[in-house]
Design a protein around this motif. Structure first.
Motif, PDB file in Angstrom:
ATOM      1  N   ALA A  65       0.843  -1.207   0.000  1.00  0.00           N
ATOM      2  CA  ALA A  65       0.000   0.000   0.000  1.00  0.00           C
ATOM      3  C   ALA A  65       0.875   1.253   0.000  1.00  0.00           C
ATOM      4  O   ALA A  65       0.559   2.241  -0.668  1.00  0.00           O
ATOM      5  CB  ALA A  65      -0.949  -0.002   1.191  1.00  0.00           C
ATOM      6  N   THR A  66       1.980   1.215   0.730  1.00  0.00           N
ATOM      7  CA  THR A  66       2.892   2.360   0.755  1.00  0.00           C
ATOM      8  C   THR A  66       3.466   2.618  -0.634  1.00  0.00           C
ATOM      9  O   THR A  66       3.464   3.747  -1.121  1.00  0.00           O
ATOM     10  CB  THR A  66       4.040   2.124   1.759  1.00  0.00           C
ATOM     11  OG1 THR A  66       3.474   2.009   3.075  1.00  0.00           O
ATOM     12  CG2 THR A  66       5.049   3.264   1.726  1.00  0.00           C
ATOM     13  N   TYR A  67       3.924   1.566  -1.300  1.00  0.00           N
ATOM     14  CA  TYR A  67       4.474   1.734  -2.651  1.00  0.00           C
ATOM     15  C   TYR A  67       3.399   2.175  -3.642  1.00  0.00           C
ATOM     16  O   TYR A  67       3.661   2.970  -4.542  1.00  0.00           O
ATOM     17  CB  TYR A  67       5.167   0.458  -3.127  1.00  0.00           C
ATOM     18  CG  TYR A  67       6.469   0.191  -2.401  1.00  0.00           C
ATOM     19  CD1 TYR A  67       7.407   1.205  -2.232  1.00  0.00           C
ATOM     20  CD2 TYR A  67       6.761  -1.060  -1.893  1.00  0.00           C
ATOM     21  CE1 TYR A  67       8.595   0.978  -1.579  1.00  0.00           C
ATOM     22  CE2 TYR A  67       7.957  -1.297  -1.225  1.00  0.00           C
ATOM     23  CZ  TYR A  67       8.869  -0.273  -1.075  1.00  0.00           C
ATOM     24  OH  TYR A  67      10.053  -0.500  -0.419  1.00  0.00           O
ATOM     25  N   PHE A  68       2.202   1.673  -3.467  1.00  0.00           N
ATOM     26  CA  PHE A  68       1.089   2.108  -4.314  1.00  0.00           C
ATOM     27  C   PHE A  68       0.861   3.607  -4.134  1.00  0.00           C
ATOM     28  O   PHE A  68       0.728   4.357  -5.111  1.00  0.00           O
ATOM     29  CB  PHE A  68      -0.189   1.329  -3.963  1.00  0.00           C
ATOM     30  CG  PHE A  68      -1.378   1.759  -4.758  1.00  0.00           C
ATOM     31  CD1 PHE A  68      -1.591   1.264  -6.035  1.00  0.00           C
ATOM     32  CD2 PHE A  68      -2.286   2.669  -4.233  1.00  0.00           C
ATOM     33  CE1 PHE A  68      -2.695   1.668  -6.773  1.00  0.00           C
ATOM     34  CE2 PHE A  68      -3.382   3.080  -4.962  1.00  0.00           C
ATOM     35  CZ  PHE A  68      -3.596   2.586  -6.242  1.00  0.00           C
ATOM     36  N   ASN A  69       0.817   4.061  -2.877  1.00  0.00           N
ATOM     37  CA  ASN A  69       0.615   5.485  -2.593  1.00  0.00           C
ATOM     38  C   ASN A  69       1.741   6.333  -3.176  1.00  0.00           C
ATOM     39  O   ASN A  69       1.491   7.413  -3.737  1.00  0.00           O
ATOM     40  CB  ASN A  69       0.501   5.719  -1.081  1.00  0.00           C
ATOM     41  CG  ASN A  69      -0.732   5.083  -0.483  1.00  0.00           C
ATOM     42  OD1 ASN A  69      -1.691   4.761  -1.190  1.00  0.00           O
ATOM     43  ND2 ASN A  69      -0.719   4.873   0.817  1.00  0.00           N
ATOM     44  N   LEU A  70       2.957   5.859  -3.061  1.00  0.00           N
ATOM     45  CA  LEU A  70       4.092   6.584  -3.642  1.00  0.00           C
ATOM     46  C   LEU A  70       3.967   6.668  -5.154  1.00  0.00           C
ATOM     47  O   LEU A  70       4.286   7.695  -5.758  1.00  0.00           O
ATOM     48  CB  LEU A  70       5.407   5.900  -3.249  1.00  0.00           C
ATOM     49  CG  LEU A  70       5.848   6.093  -1.807  1.00  0.00           C
ATOM     50  CD1 LEU A  70       6.977   5.130  -1.461  1.00  0.00           C
ATOM     51  CD2 LEU A  70       6.249   7.536  -1.563  1.00  0.00           C
ATOM     52  N   GLY A  71       3.494   5.606  -5.777  1.00  0.00           N
ATOM     53  CA  GLY A  71       3.291   5.608  -7.225  1.00  0.00           C
ATOM     54  C   GLY A  71       2.237   6.616  -7.639  1.00  0.00           C
ATOM     55  O   GLY A  71       2.394   7.316  -8.652  1.00  0.00           O
ATOM     56  N   MET A  72       1.166   6.707  -6.873  1.00  0.00           N
ATOM     57  CA  MET A  72       0.119   7.694  -7.175  1.00  0.00           C
ATOM     58  C   MET A  72       0.703   9.111  -7.095  1.00  0.00           C
ATOM     59  O   MET A  72       0.447   9.942  -7.962  1.00  0.00           O
ATOM     60  CB  MET A  72      -1.045   7.561  -6.183  1.00  0.00           C
ATOM     61  CG  MET A  72      -1.749   6.234  -6.226  1.00  0.00           C
ATOM     62  SD  MET A  72      -3.345   6.244  -7.022  1.00  0.00           S
ATOM     63  CE  MET A  72      -4.252   7.492  -6.213  1.00  0.00           C
ATOM     64  N   GLN A  73       1.490   9.355  -6.070  1.00  0.00           N
ATOM     65  CA  GLN A  73       2.095  10.676  -5.912  1.00  0.00           C
ATOM     66  C   GLN A  73       3.091  10.959  -7.031  1.00  0.00           C
ATOM     67  O   GLN A  73       3.205  12.091  -7.502  1.00  0.00           O
ATOM     68  CB  GLN A  73       2.785  10.784  -4.553  1.00  0.00           C
ATOM     69  CG  GLN A  73       1.811  10.795  -3.395  1.00  0.00           C
ATOM     70  CD  GLN A  73       2.504  10.840  -2.052  1.00  0.00           C
ATOM     71  OE1 GLN A  73       3.729  10.731  -1.952  1.00  0.00           O
ATOM     72  NE2 GLN A  73       1.718  11.008  -0.997  1.00  0.00           N
ATOM     73  N   ARG A  74       3.787   9.938  -7.493  1.00  0.00           N
ATOM     74  CA  ARG A  74       4.792  10.118  -8.548  1.00  0.00           C
ATOM     75  C   ARG A  74       4.168  10.617  -9.841  1.00  0.00           C
ATOM     76  O   ARG A  74       4.759  11.435 -10.554  1.00  0.00           O
ATOM     77  CB  ARG A  74       5.527   8.804  -8.783  1.00  0.00           C
ATOM     78  CG  ARG A  74       6.631   8.945  -9.793  1.00  0.00           C
ATOM     79  CD  ARG A  74       7.467   7.687  -9.865  1.00  0.00           C
ATOM     80  NE  ARG A  74       8.532   7.917 -10.823  1.00  0.00           N
ATOM     81  CZ  ARG A  74       8.833   7.070 -11.791  1.00  0.00           C
ATOM     82  NH1 ARG A  74       8.164   5.946 -11.913  1.00  0.00           N
ATOM     83  NH2 ARG A  74       9.801   7.340 -12.622  1.00  0.00           N
ATOM     84  N   VAL A  75       2.986  10.132 -10.160  1.00  0.00           N
ATOM     85  CA  VAL A  75       2.315  10.566 -11.388  1.00  0.00           C
ATOM     86  C   VAL A  75       2.065  12.069 -11.346  1.00  0.00           C
ATOM     87  O   VAL A  75       2.344  12.795 -12.313  1.00  0.00           O
ATOM     88  CB  VAL A  75       0.989   9.793 -11.592  1.00  0.00           C
ATOM     89  CG1 VAL A  75       0.170  10.395 -12.720  1.00  0.00           C
ATOM     90  CG2 VAL A  75       1.277   8.326 -11.855  1.00  0.00           C
ATOM     91  N   VAL A  76       1.573  12.569 -10.228  1.00  0.00           N
ATOM     92  CA  VAL A  76       1.284  14.000 -10.114  1.00  0.00           C
ATOM     93  C   VAL A  76       2.583  14.798 -10.113  1.00  0.00           C
ATOM     94  O   VAL A  76       2.662  15.877 -10.707  1.00  0.00           O
ATOM     95  CB  VAL A  76       0.428  14.292  -8.861  1.00  0.00           C
ATOM     96  CG1 VAL A  76       0.200  15.773  -8.692  1.00  0.00           C
ATOM     97  CG2 VAL A  76      -0.905  13.550  -8.962  1.00  0.00           C
ATOM     98  N   ARG A  77       3.620  14.257  -9.494  1.00  0.00           N
ATOM     99  CA  ARG A  77       4.918  14.952  -9.507  1.00  0.00           C
ATOM    100  C   ARG A  77       5.483  15.043 -10.930  1.00  0.00           C
ATOM    101  O   ARG A  77       6.126  16.018 -11.289  1.00  0.00           O
ATOM    102  CB  ARG A  77       5.900  14.250  -8.580  1.00  0.00           C
ATOM    103  CG  ARG A  77       5.607  14.524  -7.124  1.00  0.00           C
ATOM    104  CD  ARG A  77       6.763  14.123  -6.227  1.00  0.00           C
ATOM    105  NE  ARG A  77       6.478  14.530  -4.871  1.00  0.00           N
ATOM    106  CZ  ARG A  77       5.983  13.720  -3.937  1.00  0.00           C
ATOM    107  NH1 ARG A  77       5.749  12.453  -4.215  1.00  0.00           N
ATOM    108  NH2 ARG A  77       5.740  14.172  -2.733  1.00  0.00           N
TER     109      ARG A  77
END
Length: 97
Positions: free
Chosen positions: A54-66
């Motif tokens: 879940a942590t890596y999933f959340n980081l991936g979601m944030q990466r797209v916006v970044r």
């Protein structure tokens, strides 16, 4: 990398940057960007306790916006610098021949 390959990469980057800027500069684009920022939890702590998936999933979601933010905030000066590097590489190849 050859000058031709570098030219292609710089051209692709410039086209992509222009497309991101055009899209997200519009009123609708700003609305979508705000939605993506909220949806991705960009400003939230991405850790999900002991659930690393879940942590890596959340980081991936944030990466797209970044990524979107990086393209829309790339300055003209940065693009100019890339173009100048290309021109310098071209001149370097001409003097090597």
């Amino acid at each position: 990398m050859s000058v031709r390959g570098l030219a292609r990469k710089v051209g692709d980057l410039m086209r992509r940057t222009h497309a991101y800027r055009t899209l997200f500069a519009s009123e609708d684009g700003q609305l979508v960007l705000r939605d993506l920022i909220a949806f991705s939890g960009l400003h939230a702590n991405p850790t999900a306790g002991s659930d690393t998936h879940a942590t890596y999933f959340n980081l991936g979601m944030q990466r797209v916006v970044r990524r979107i933010a990086a393209f829309t905030n790339m300055s003209d000066a940065e693009l100019l610098r890339l173009s100048q590097q290309l021109e310098e590489a071209r001149r370097g190849e001409e003097t090597d021949d």
